[in-house]
Scaffold this active site. Sequence first.
Site, PDB file in Angstrom:
ATOM      1  N   ARG A 111      32.217   1.746 -58.181  1.00  0.00           N
ATOM      2  CA  ARG A 111      32.789   2.744 -57.147  1.00  0.00           C
ATOM      3  C   ARG A 111      32.504   3.891 -56.662  1.00  0.00           C
ATOM      4  O   ARG A 111      31.175   4.511 -57.447  1.00  0.00           O
ATOM      5  CB  ARG A 111      34.486   3.727 -58.169  1.00  0.00           C
ATOM      6  CG  ARG A 111      35.261   2.532 -58.249  1.00  0.00           C
ATOM      7  CD  ARG A 111      36.292   2.282 -57.216  1.00  0.00           C
ATOM      8  NE  ARG A 111      36.982   1.498 -57.329  1.00  0.00           N
ATOM      9  CZ  ARG A 111      37.309   0.459 -57.063  1.00  0.00           C
ATOM     10  NH1 ARG A 111      36.742  -0.074 -57.125  1.00  0.00           N
ATOM     11  NH2 ARG A 111      38.615   0.181 -57.239  1.00  0.00           N
ATOM     12  N   HIS A 148      32.932  -3.337 -49.139  1.00  0.00           N
ATOM     13  CA  HIS A 148      33.656  -3.363 -50.523  1.00  0.00           C
ATOM     14  C   HIS A 148      34.411  -5.078 -50.278  1.00  0.00           C
ATOM     15  O   HIS A 148      35.569  -4.942 -49.696  1.00  0.00           O
ATOM     16  CB  HIS A 148      34.617  -2.370 -50.225  1.00  0.00           C
ATOM     17  CG  HIS A 148      35.350  -2.135 -51.882  1.00  0.00           C
ATOM     18  ND1 HIS A 148      35.728  -0.689 -51.817  1.00  0.00           N
ATOM     19  CD2 HIS A 148      36.293  -3.012 -52.711  1.00  0.00           C
ATOM     20  CE1 HIS A 148      36.395  -1.123 -53.252  1.00  0.00           C
ATOM     21  NE2 HIS A 148      36.128  -2.520 -53.800  1.00  0.00           N
ATOM     22  N   GLU A 206      35.271   5.789 -48.581  1.00  0.00           N
ATOM     23  CA  GLU A 206      34.833   4.921 -47.644  1.00  0.00           C
ATOM     24  C   GLU A 206      36.240   4.957 -46.955  1.00  0.00           C
ATOM     25  O   GLU A 206      37.434   5.130 -47.656  1.00  0.00           O
ATOM     26  CB  GLU A 206      34.737   4.135 -48.065  1.00  0.00           C
ATOM     27  CG  GLU A 206      35.863   3.393 -49.820  1.00  0.00           C
ATOM     28  CD  GLU A 206      35.388   1.982 -50.445  1.00  0.00           C
ATOM     29  OE1 GLU A 206      34.053   2.518 -50.932  1.00  0.00           O
ATOM     30  OE2 GLU A 206      36.317   1.546 -50.489  1.00  0.00           O
ATOM     31  N   ARG A 219      31.100   2.456 -72.700  1.00  0.00           N
ATOM     32  CA  ARG A 219      30.609   3.396 -73.097  1.00  0.00           C
ATOM     33  C   ARG A 219      31.106   3.201 -74.809  1.00  0.00           C
ATOM     34  O   ARG A 219      31.345   4.265 -76.040  1.00  0.00           O
ATOM     35  CB  ARG A 219      32.063   4.060 -72.524  1.00  0.00           C
ATOM     36  CG  ARG A 219      32.684   5.471 -73.056  1.00  0.00           C
ATOM     37  CD  ARG A 219      34.158   5.388 -72.153  1.00  0.00           C
ATOM     38  NE  ARG A 219      34.683   4.792 -71.338  1.00  0.00           N
ATOM     39  CZ  ARG A 219      35.773   4.757 -70.940  1.00  0.00           C
ATOM     40  NH1 ARG A 219      36.136   5.275 -69.837  1.00  0.00           N
ATOM     41  NH2 ARG A 219      36.344   3.576 -70.773  1.00  0.00           N
ATOM     42  N   GLY A 221      33.405  -6.983 -52.638  1.00  0.00           N
ATOM     43  CA  GLY A 221      33.563  -7.880 -54.258  1.00  0.00           C
ATOM     44  C   GLY A 221      34.460  -8.664 -54.396  1.00  0.00           C
ATOM     45  O   GLY A 221      34.452  -9.975 -54.591  1.00  0.00           O
ATOM     46  N   PHE A 274      29.734  -2.799 -69.368  1.00  0.00           N
ATOM     47  CA  PHE A 274      30.166  -4.218 -69.837  1.00  0.00           C
ATOM     48  C   PHE A 274      31.293  -4.533 -70.690  1.00  0.00           C
ATOM     49  O   PHE A 274      31.202  -5.362 -71.389  1.00  0.00           O
ATOM     50  CB  PHE A 274      28.864  -4.362 -71.679  1.00  0.00           C
ATOM     51  CG  PHE A 274      28.440  -5.836 -71.120  1.00  0.00           C
ATOM     52  CD1 PHE A 274      27.901  -6.111 -70.667  1.00  0.00           C
ATOM     53  CD2 PHE A 274      28.779  -6.790 -72.456  1.00  0.00           C
ATOM     54  CE1 PHE A 274      27.328  -7.537 -70.415  1.00  0.00           C
ATOM     55  CE2 PHE A 274      27.851  -7.501 -72.406  1.00  0.00           C
ATOM     56  CZ  PHE A 274      26.996  -8.335 -71.713  1.00  0.00           C
ATOM     57  N   GLY A 275      32.104  -4.787 -69.602  1.00  0.00           N
ATOM     58  CA  GLY A 275      33.677  -4.938 -69.225  1.00  0.00           C
ATOM     59  C   GLY A 275      33.871  -6.465 -68.951  1.00  0.00           C
ATOM     60  O   GLY A 275      32.186  -7.223 -68.600  1.00  0.00           O
ATOM     61  N   ARG A 276      34.376  -6.674 -68.031  1.00  0.00           N
ATOM     62  CA  ARG A 276      34.532  -8.173 -67.399  1.00  0.00           C
ATOM     63  C   ARG A 276      33.789  -8.304 -66.260  1.00  0.00           C
ATOM     64  O   ARG A 276      33.186  -9.255 -66.627  1.00  0.00           O
ATOM     65  CB  ARG A 276      36.160  -8.405 -66.890  1.00  0.00           C
ATOM     66  CG  ARG A 276      37.365  -8.183 -68.012  1.00  0.00           C
ATOM     67  CD  ARG A 276      38.976  -7.969 -67.786  1.00  0.00           C
ATOM     68  NE  ARG A 276      38.698  -6.625 -67.005  1.00  0.00           N
ATOM     69  CZ  ARG A 276      39.966  -5.774 -67.063  1.00  0.00           C
ATOM     70  NH1 ARG A 276      40.789  -5.823 -67.611  1.00  0.00           N
ATOM     71  NH2 ARG A 276      40.007  -4.987 -66.259  1.00  0.00           N
ATOM     72  N   THR A 279      28.413  -1.911 -57.197  1.00  0.00           N
ATOM     73  CA  THR A 279      30.356  -2.444 -57.236  1.00  0.00           C
ATOM     74  C   THR A 279      31.171  -2.560 -57.736  1.00  0.00           C
ATOM     75  O   THR A 279      32.426  -2.357 -57.463  1.00  0.00           O
ATOM     76  CB  THR A 279      29.907  -4.168 -56.936  1.00  0.00           C
ATOM     77  OG1 THR A 279      29.724  -3.881 -58.653  1.00  0.00           O
ATOM     78  CG2 THR A 279      28.589  -5.232 -56.522  1.00  0.00           C
TER      79      THR A 279
HETATM   80  N1  LIG Z   1      33.356  -3.709 -55.188  1.00  0.00           N
HETATM   81  C1  LIG Z   1      34.982  -4.606 -55.427  1.00  0.00           C
HETATM   82  O1  LIG Z   1      35.571  -5.115 -54.630  1.00  0.00           O
HETATM   83  C2  LIG Z   1      35.398  -4.128 -56.565  1.00  0.00           C
HETATM   84  C3  LIG Z   1      34.924  -3.357 -56.961  1.00  0.00           C
HETATM   85  N2  LIG Z   1      35.494  -3.123 -59.520  1.00  0.00           N
HETATM   86  C4  LIG Z   1      35.076  -2.231 -59.963  1.00  0.00           C
HETATM   87  O2  LIG Z   1      35.012  -2.915 -61.164  1.00  0.00           O
HETATM   88  C5  LIG Z   1      35.373  -1.609 -62.266  1.00  0.00           C
HETATM   89  C6  LIG Z   1      34.876  -2.732 -63.658  1.00  0.00           C
HETATM   90  O3  LIG Z   1      36.189  -3.354 -63.411  1.00  0.00           O
HETATM   91  P1  LIG Z   1      36.094  -4.627 -64.675  1.00  0.00           P
HETATM   92  O4  LIG Z   1      35.101  -5.094 -65.375  1.00  0.00           O
HETATM   93  O5  LIG Z   1      37.355  -5.425 -64.811  1.00  0.00           O
HETATM   94  O6  LIG Z   1      36.740  -2.718 -65.605  1.00  0.00           O
HETATM   95  P2  LIG Z   1      36.695  -3.250 -67.799  1.00  0.00           P
HETATM   96  O7  LIG Z   1      37.389  -2.176 -67.512  1.00  0.00           O
HETATM   97  O8  LIG Z   1      37.011  -4.443 -67.944  1.00  0.00           O
HETATM   98  O9  LIG Z   1      35.258  -2.366 -67.779  1.00  0.00           O
HETATM   99  C7  LIG Z   1      34.761  -1.981 -67.565  1.00  0.00           C
HETATM  100  C8  LIG Z   1      34.102  -1.081 -68.267  1.00  0.00           C
HETATM  101  O10 LIG Z   1      33.336   0.267 -68.307  1.00  0.00           O
HETATM  102  C9  LIG Z   1      33.072   0.671 -69.022  1.00  0.00           C
HETATM  103  N3  LIG Z   1      32.470   1.980 -69.230  1.00  0.00           N
HETATM  104  C10 LIG Z   1      33.468   3.027 -68.506  1.00  0.00           C
HETATM  105  N4  LIG Z   1      32.654   3.700 -68.602  1.00  0.00           N
HETATM  106  C11 LIG Z   1      31.630   4.372 -68.968  1.00  0.00           C
HETATM  107  C12 LIG Z   1      30.562   4.983 -68.825  1.00  0.00           C
HETATM  108  N5  LIG Z   1      30.466   6.178 -68.851  1.00  0.00           N
HETATM  109  N6  LIG Z   1      29.858   4.895 -69.300  1.00  0.00           N
HETATM  110  C13 LIG Z   1      29.148   3.147 -69.474  1.00  0.00           C
HETATM  111  N7  LIG Z   1      29.655   1.971 -69.864  1.00  0.00           N
HETATM  112  C14 LIG Z   1      31.414   2.656 -69.423  1.00  0.00           C
HETATM  113  C15 LIG Z   1      34.177   0.411 -70.348  1.00  0.00           C
HETATM  114  O11 LIG Z   1      34.267   0.961 -71.554  1.00  0.00           O
HETATM  115  C16 LIG Z   1      34.314  -0.907 -70.428  1.00  0.00           C
HETATM  116  O12 LIG Z   1      33.593  -1.886 -71.296  1.00  0.00           O
HETATM  117  C17 LIG Z   1      36.488  -1.829 -61.351  1.00  0.00           C
HETATM  118  O13 LIG Z   1      37.212   0.020 -62.232  1.00  0.00           O
HETATM  119  C18 LIG Z   1      36.361  -1.351 -60.155  1.00  0.00           C
HETATM  120  O14 LIG Z   1      36.276  -0.251 -59.711  1.00  0.00           O
HETATM  121  C19 LIG Z   1      36.296  -4.179 -59.866  1.00  0.00           C
HETATM  122  C20 LIG Z   1      36.892  -5.108 -58.911  1.00  0.00           C
HETATM  123  C21 LIG Z   1      36.464  -5.329 -57.195  1.00  0.00           C
HETATM  124  O1  LIG Z   2      40.033  -4.592 -57.706  1.00  0.00           O
HETATM  125  C1  LIG Z   2      39.176  -2.829 -57.007  1.00  0.00           C
HETATM  126  O2  LIG Z   2      39.371  -2.846 -57.826  1.00  0.00           O
HETATM  127  C2  LIG Z   2      38.330  -3.310 -55.637  1.00  0.00           C
HETATM  128  O3  LIG Z   2      37.852  -2.645 -55.604  1.00  0.00           O
HETATM  129  C3  LIG Z   2      39.650  -4.617 -54.492  1.00  0.00           C
HETATM  130  O4  LIG Z   2      39.253  -5.790 -55.330  1.00  0.00           O
END
Ligand SMILES: NC(=O)C1=CN([C@@H]2O[C@H](COP(=O)(O)OP(=O)(O)OC[C@H]3O[C@@H](n4cnc5c(N)ncnc54)[C@H](O)[C@@H]3O)[C@@H](O)[C@H]2O)C=CC1
Ligand SMILES: O=C(O)C(=O)CO
Length: 326
Positions: free
Chosen positions: A245, A292, A274, A183, A294, A159-161, A243
């Site tokens: 990883r 991919h 991928e 977490r 997103g 539950f991050g951004r 969405t």
């Molecule tokens: N499909 C796409 O194109 C995209 C994918 N992403 C993925 O989304 C992820 C999240 O991005 P944000 O929300 O900005 O990150 P963030 O850091 O704001 O949020 C991640 C949240 O996950 C929680 N977390 C970590 N491990 C956990 C677990 N094992 N169980 C429960 N919660 C856990 C953290 O405490 C944090 O609140 C990125 O790391 C990236 O891998 C991001 C952007 C684009």
């Molecule tokens: O920002 C990320 O983490 C992506 O997967 C692509 O925007």
Amino acid sequence: MAENARPRVLVTRRWPAAVEDKLSELYDAEFNSEDVPMTVEDFRAALVAFDAVLPTVTDRMGPEVFDGLVPRTKILGNYGVGFSHIDTAAASRLGIVVTNTPDVLSDCTADIAMTLLLMVARRAGEGERELRAGAWTGWRPTHLVGTKVTGKVLGIVGFGRIGQEMARRAHHGFGMTILVQNRSKVAQEVLDQVGAVQVDSVEALMEASDFVSLHCPGGAANRHLVNADRLARMKPGGFLINTARGEVVDEAALAAALTEGRIGGAGLDVFDGEPRVAPELMAAPNLVMLPHLGSATRETREAMGFRVLDNLAAFFAGEAPPDRVA
Ligand SMILES: NC(=O)C1=CN([C@@H]2O[C@H](COP(=O)(O)OP(=O)(O)OC[C@H]3O[C@@H](n4cnc5c(N)ncnc54)[C@H](O)[C@@H]3O)[C@@H](O)[C@H]2O)C=CC1
Ligand SMILES: O=C(O)C(=O)CO
């Protein structure tokens, strides 16, 4: 770097033209004109030749990239928020700062998660394929009947951004009840914005949710967070959306759950290894897959680039880069 010389900057993939233009204006910038992922040897050469290297999610920068180097590079300005493709501990040992691009992609990534959720629940991919194949025989009460989304329970892991943006869309747009597994403890006022309840295990979330959407980071710590056991705890007819990883889900276990009809369906934007997609997934029913996408909007991809530029500007001005992650 000679005094007054512009920093040498390597961009590992092609970026939106407006950002590349700005980079060329400000730095001695080099672009990977072939736009293919760089190899370990390419990276090792880059780290001794450039002051800044700007990688992205397709760049595997494991320990072998950093091992034994005396780098010229002082900053890796990652284009993207996820940075599990970079061995940040190895970079830090060599004194290399790592930054990412948070926030600017949260809306669009949540939009794609919602797109996948709607597509799989409402069988939109199947319907489009049928229509384009000329196989549509007309409206009938039993044709491509899906699952209602409005009012259902959405479980969010991470539950991050982006997870919070997903919750806003689902709760305010579709009247969904939100469960959260994170977490760390989420502040009550943040949960209250979307009427969410935090549960204390992934298992509890899987059991109680009609839809589960993954928004945690990837990397070793979260590899196969959704495994066969946790998939087995989903409601019959439940849906999984990823969405985050690819490695967060055990894809073989997911393909089995889909093929055996133990869950209702899944929507994936990311894949382990991928752009290769596991043959089991290719063959699985009730699965919507996107390549991919997103953050793939014009506005967001430019904003990501300018966010990297903000980090570079601060770094080369001797200030703390705003999005330092290591
Ligand atoms: N499909 C796409 O194109 C995209 C994918 N992403 C993925 O989304 C992820 C999240 O991005 P944000 O929300 O900005 O990150 P963030 O850091 O704001 O949020 C991640 C949240 O996950 C929680 N977390 C970590 N491990 C956990 C677990 N094992 N169980 C429960 N919660 C856990 C953290 O405490 C944090 O609140 C990125 O790391 C990236 O891998 C991001 C952007 C684009
Ligand atoms: O920002 C990320 O983490 C992506 O997967 C692509 O925007």
